[in-house]
Design an enzyme around this catalytic site. Structure first.
Site, short mmCIF file in Angstrom:
data_model
loop_
_atom_site.label_atom_id
_atom_site.label_comp_id
_atom_site.label_asym_id
_atom_site.label_seq_id
_atom_site.Cartn_x
_atom_site.Cartn_y
_atom_site.Cartn_z
N HIS A 191 0.85 -1.19 0.00
CA HIS A 191 0.00 0.00 0.00
C HIS A 191 0.89 1.24 0.00
O HIS A 191 1.87 1.29 0.74
CB HIS A 191 -0.93 0.01 1.22
CG HIS A 191 -1.87 1.18 1.21
ND1 HIS A 191 -2.99 1.22 0.41
CD2 HIS A 191 -1.82 2.37 1.86
CE1 HIS A 191 -3.60 2.39 0.59
NE2 HIS A 191 -2.91 3.10 1.46
N GLY A 200 -7.06 3.59 1.73
CA GLY A 200 -7.97 3.87 0.62
C GLY A 200 -7.25 4.48 -0.56
O GLY A 200 -6.06 4.29 -0.75
N LEU A 226 -10.34 -3.62 4.20
CA LEU A 226 -9.42 -2.92 3.29
C LEU A 226 -8.26 -2.24 4.02
O LEU A 226 -8.48 -1.45 4.95
CB LEU A 226 -10.20 -1.87 2.49
CG LEU A 226 -9.37 -1.11 1.42
CD1 LEU A 226 -8.88 -2.05 0.34
CD2 LEU A 226 -10.19 0.03 0.84
N ASP A 227 -7.05 -2.53 3.59
CA ASP A 227 -5.83 -1.89 4.11
C ASP A 227 -5.66 -2.07 5.62
O ASP A 227 -5.01 -1.27 6.29
CB ASP A 227 -5.80 -0.39 3.78
CG ASP A 227 -5.75 -0.16 2.27
OD1 ASP A 227 -5.22 -1.02 1.56
OD2 ASP A 227 -6.23 0.90 1.81
N ALA A 228 -6.24 -3.13 6.17
CA ALA A 228 -6.18 -3.35 7.61
C ALA A 228 -5.55 -4.69 7.99
O ALA A 228 -5.53 -5.06 9.15
CB ALA A 228 -7.57 -3.24 8.22
#
Lengths: 283, 283, 283, 283
Positions: A191, A200, A226-228
């Site tokens: 990311h 995000g 998401l992204d976690a």
């Protein structure tokens, strides 16, 4: 040199290391590297041991068979990896090539100890680059109407290539929950922000707007949230007021590729053990 | 929590870890941290284990007594440290106070787990600072004619204070070979350059002249060969063409104090094992 | 956007910036970036100004013609660069490809604003890589008997390609003094150590032997004195006792390519001004 | 050497630098440092110029008077600072002393060019430390019932001390909006996370929970929106899975004090210009 890599996780207690290393010593196994971690909060124990394959009187299968008895007694979750069995990495990309170029170069020069049988993309742009490396390139249509079909194709291609790890090298598509579940701990994303900041879309634009003085990148396992997912590796680079978003993108590319390469390298070497939504990294 | 810290070095071979951890496990010792390293060039093996003191059925003396048999069999050089026995640090300073201020602050807030019974200096300047901390300050006359006497006084003060470690916190005097020998592995210096660059005097001036783009600092054990002892820790900081020597000095002060604090902290925790003219640091 | 980049160096004094910016303002030039430095030791002044080309009522030639009067009065050494005139970079390589792969990628994606008409090597290994990028590859025979001829060929190829900058991307051959002289300030090398430490051959082996805790790389202009030219950029990366020389090489590759790319990028943008054996870098 | 520092911000346009430097040159002012920035998004221009005071034929007041005419024509927001007029810093602390110890040390050795007339705290713990430095210490009662009165006292003490800057050195109390407004651009906080991650309370606990691989600190101007003011400086430090929250606190203390010191140093030297909710830092 060929090595067997044993990773173990279990409830912490006395005598675990002694039992595991005692088993290896009983067969004259030569331990070239060992690391351990006890998590005081969760009470879990994590261990990673590298044994010289040639020092053992038997192969990986017999090691596994003999070890399973001990493992059962101690309630170990364990995994045994033979470094002669290269892991198979399938890379998913979109149009940006900086992470892909870096991964392919590290694969060519041996820094990444793996096979890369396949690269999948939603765009045709990177076909020539991939094929020059002698790697199969498959384009999948991710049109708005057929996301589900597209991901089914991706899964099918991954399985067909006998993929061990799926690397999202700036893939820019959100993996659906069922695939996250199916390949849990096997999908690695890079990311382009220092998570949890700027999750995000368009993180560099967010970073510019906020006026931060460092930007970063995060390599993590993909989960349905998401992204976690559990973070494997992160790093940052300094920017200043004169840097435009384009310059953030440029500086960020360098951080992204390095962070992804380190994270993947550790994953391939069984150095990353998931600990809930965190990771233990025996770097 | 009180721990016993066992450090071991010996010729590498199979079964060492198993034997050592087996000994601890046989007495239900709870291992909270363990690290090891095999040096492929020298064939030496290094290990560090932390055991919870309360998990053992006996104290440090009986541990040592019982362990010595095993240690003899395996030809181990070993050391056992009880974290309840705080190491005694004697700090030598000159006029510059940035490293001293930092060490004293870290000692006061518990970051450095040690006692500081004494600070020795060749100048009176830092007396008030030291005494405000409730620490004895002794000034020694290092006049050109009496260097030998001065160092004899330092040694006598160090011994009188039952010093375990002597820290040269920008002391600016060269320790004579006999003291280097006598306190081998127990004198820690902070050198204000990224060694081996700019050994000797006025390293920041040398760095400025050469036009380097980073400056650094080096924490090392003192040996008879000037600025050539085993390196414990180093770090660097960025400078640019606009930085004068004074600014290098300022930027360098921050690197020096951090590098010294990290090196000393690791030494106090038995994390640094000397390996010839190099070190193994289980940080 | 097209810009004219004016770099100036002269004896320091009052009114230089006012005169130069006054000249630009008199023609309604839009200054998008400006930086300056006065060296207190040498009494030299350095300035770099970027003007939007379209804001001026004339082109680069008329700018130069008009400016030369003022420059004469103020005794300026000056240089004017039109960003539409891409600099021509000739890359010299040996067998190692990590710097070359990185430069070619940055050239392809526009991070490096230059043309690369030619890559020269003393080995055939990297031909396919270079040619895939549509760049000419020339192999020169550097046999022990014909070093002088070989370098004459290199010079001839460089001149034939109308090269502006020669980049030694791990070329591993020592440039003879006459070429250093002839292309002074135009040959950029990446040295695989944090100079002045570990100059000469096998720096990673030297670093390993010394037991340093960080390794580095240095981008510098090549002069007749080996590894002693003006430093453009440096950086370091952390290593530890467990890292073998091979791992130093791997970690170093990443530092080398980043440091070279930054140094070259700044050179191409006229951000590096030589100040004796040091540099001023308006990064 | 005494200098006048002129900072300017205005709508960007041609000829601003020429006009300002022309004014200085007309009076034979010697510019020792200059920097500028044009923000393409907002169309604002920022400039900072340091002039040697002795090179001018008049003092700061006459400079200001003469300059105001030009400033009016060009619609400049401008500020003139005489380095002989030391800024007065009032430090607010709670119980943690690492930032305070660092600031006081830098003030004593001249790294921070300011006066510190007063330290205010809601606790008595740091009185002795402050008073040893010869600085007044005032304790204010921040009991839950009297927050408003307490902040009124703080403001009154700050005004009484003729404070220029209020530094929250781990003060742990939220400044009320009216004070944020009243001292806009003059209250500097150090937040113990890499903002915007982990705003609010217990950032190290949040960082531990999330499993990040770097922690950081942020120096920013205080505004009414909590932890959202313009960022002056940030930095990060590496942690790993073995670091407990206590170790994050320890590692973080080092980052906090460095970041705060850099931010304050730049503020004191007029190097920080607020640009909306971002900053321009001429470091």
């Amino acid at each position: 040199m060929r090595r067997l890599v044993l990773t173990v996780t279990c409830p912490d207690g006395t005598g675990i290391v002694a039992a595991v290393t005692g088993f290896i010593a009983a067969h004259d196994g030569w331990v070239v590297e060992a690391a351990q971690h006890g998590d005081l909060n969760t009470g879990r124990f994590f261990q990673r041991i590298e044994v010289l394959a040639d020092s053992l009187p038997f192969g990986v299968d017999e090691f596994a068979e003999r070890f399973s008895g001990l493992a059962g007694e101690l309630e170990l979750d364990w995994h045994l990896h033979d470094t002669d069995q290269k892991r198979r990495v399938v890379v998913l990309v979109s149009k940006e090539d900086h992470c892909l170029v870096d991964l392919l170069h590290r694969w060519r020069n041996g820094d990444l100890d793996c096979d890369i049988p396949l690269v999948v993309s939603n765009h045709p742009d990177l076909r020539a680059l991939v094929e020059w490396h002698g790697i199969e390139f498959r384009q999948v249509d991710f049109g708005a109407e057929r996301k589900a079909e597209a991901f089914a194709e991706v899964a099918s291609l991954f399985d067909g290539a006998q993929g061990d790890v799926m690397v999202l090298a700036r893939f820019m598509q959100i993996i659906p929950p069922d695939l996250c579940e199916r390949y849990a701990g096997r999908i690695i994303n890079i990311h382009h922000s220092f998570l949890p900041s700027f999750a995000g879309a368009r993180p560099y634009h967010q970073a510019f707007e906020r006026g931060v003085k460092l930007i970063g990148a995060t390599c993590h396992y993909v989960t349905a949230e998401l992204d976690a997912g559990p973070i494997i590796e992160q790093d940052t680079a300094r920017i200043d007021h004169a840097d435009t978003v384009d310059e953030l993108l440029r500086i960020g590319r360098e951080v992204e590729r390095s962070v992804l390469a380190r994270g993947l390298r550790w994953h391939l070497a069984d150095r990353v053990l998931v600990n809930g939504h965190r990771t233990v990294v025996f770097a």
